[in-house]
Design a protein around this motif. Sequence first.
Motif, PDB file in Angstrom:
ATOM      1  N   LYS A 125       0.713  -1.218  -0.005  1.00  0.00           N
ATOM      2  CA  LYS A 125      -0.277   0.221  -0.188  1.00  0.00           C
ATOM      3  C   LYS A 125       1.017   0.722  -0.068  1.00  0.00           C
ATOM      4  O   LYS A 125       1.400   0.954   0.496  1.00  0.00           O
ATOM      5  CB  LYS A 125      -1.184   0.122   1.156  1.00  0.00           C
ATOM      6  N   LEU A 126       0.709   2.288  -0.728  1.00  0.00           N
ATOM      7  CA  LEU A 126       1.990   3.297  -0.975  1.00  0.00           C
ATOM      8  C   LEU A 126       1.530   4.114   0.537  1.00  0.00           C
ATOM      9  O   LEU A 126       0.066   4.502   0.336  1.00  0.00           O
ATOM     10  CB  LEU A 126       0.951   4.109  -1.850  1.00  0.00           C
ATOM     11  N   LEU A 127       2.436   4.837   0.849  1.00  0.00           N
ATOM     12  CA  LEU A 127       2.645   5.760   1.509  1.00  0.00           C
ATOM     13  C   LEU A 127       2.326   7.525   1.600  1.00  0.00           C
ATOM     14  O   LEU A 127       1.406   7.935   1.876  1.00  0.00           O
ATOM     15  CB  LEU A 127       3.086   5.449   2.700  1.00  0.00           C
ATOM     16  N   ILE A 128       3.881   7.294   0.310  1.00  0.00           N
ATOM     17  CA  ILE A 128       4.430   8.182   0.145  1.00  0.00           C
ATOM     18  C   ILE A 128       4.598   8.041  -0.640  1.00  0.00           C
ATOM     19  O   ILE A 128       6.037   7.318  -1.308  1.00  0.00           O
ATOM     20  CB  ILE A 128       4.688   8.812   1.274  1.00  0.00           C
ATOM     21  N   GLN A 129       5.210   9.435  -1.773  1.00  0.00           N
ATOM     22  CA  GLN A 129       5.508   9.480  -3.605  1.00  0.00           C
ATOM     23  C   GLN A 129       5.989  10.526  -3.553  1.00  0.00           C
ATOM     24  O   GLN A 129       5.744  11.763  -3.367  1.00  0.00           O
ATOM     25  CB  GLN A 129       4.377   8.733  -4.733  1.00  0.00           C
ATOM     26  N   PHE A 130       7.834  10.737  -3.655  1.00  0.00           N
ATOM     27  CA  PHE A 130       7.976  12.086  -4.120  1.00  0.00           C
ATOM     28  C   PHE A 130       8.836  12.285  -5.762  1.00  0.00           C
ATOM     29  O   PHE A 130       8.812  11.376  -5.826  1.00  0.00           O
ATOM     30  CB  PHE A 130       9.667  11.504  -3.523  1.00  0.00           C
ATOM     31  N   GLN A 131       9.332  13.610  -5.705  1.00  0.00           N
ATOM     32  CA  GLN A 131       9.333  13.967  -7.198  1.00  0.00           C
ATOM     33  C   GLN A 131      10.344  14.339  -6.948  1.00  0.00           C
ATOM     34  O   GLN A 131       9.874  15.670  -6.689  1.00  0.00           O
ATOM     35  CB  GLN A 131       8.164  13.814  -8.002  1.00  0.00           C
ATOM     36  N   ASN A 132      11.291  13.893  -7.101  1.00  0.00           N
ATOM     37  CA  ASN A 132      12.699  15.054  -6.572  1.00  0.00           C
ATOM     38  C   ASN A 132      12.683  14.532  -5.052  1.00  0.00           C
ATOM     39  O   ASN A 132      12.141  13.727  -4.258  1.00  0.00           O
ATOM     40  CB  ASN A 132      13.165  16.282  -7.141  1.00  0.00           C
TER      41      ASN A 132
END
Lengths: 115, 112
Positions: free
Chosen positions: A44-51
């Motif tokens: 389950k996705l918790l957090i996603q970063f772009q750079n």
Amino acid sequence: EAGVAQSPRYKIIEKRQSVAFWCNPISGHATLYWYQQILGQGPKLLIQFQNNGVVDDSQLPKDRFSAERLKGVDSTLKIQPAKLEDSAVYLCASSLSFGREQPQHFGDGTRLSIL
Amino acid sequence: GESVGLHLPTLSVQEGDNSIINCAYSNSASDYFIWYKQESGKGPQFIIDIRSNMDKRQGQRVTVLLNKTVKHLSLQIAATQPGDSAVYFCAENETGGFKTIFGAGTRLFVKA
């Protein structure tokens, strides 16, 4: 190429203690993800970063979980204080760029046990 | 909420036989699907993907079939080998979305 590195591989703590996980993505990968995988379930996705910016943290329990990706490379995920329900494998993944059809490359995860 | 799920939690096949792993999804807005393989103690590994404008896509020994009418996709593995033993997840993205949602997984056992 080297894969996604995560540490530690295993961690055992008591409830209400704090814990931190570290992730080093594949070199050059701009997008980084943290997933929680409870035994017998899919990640389950918790957090996603772009750079070094957050794209999505809608499923991150912000009262106890925090994550950062300073300088847009390595990332840390912290839990403070831990609850029994946080027992899971925490997976980090990275992809070359931001986009739904960019393959995600996963590390082998950190297995967290809460006593 | 709507999510991706699987029909069977476990599947046992004889080495050399073909395997079929099924997945049902309920979100009609899903238009991109991925299959992952996860071996014990490892992270998920990308196998194959398919867009909703396709019915079938083939890779090396694997084929994914998509039936949008009944919201069903399957992963076919030809000539299953012991190294194929793992948990297989289907995952989906909805139109315009960047969040990958995983199903619960099917464990594949390959008998020698």
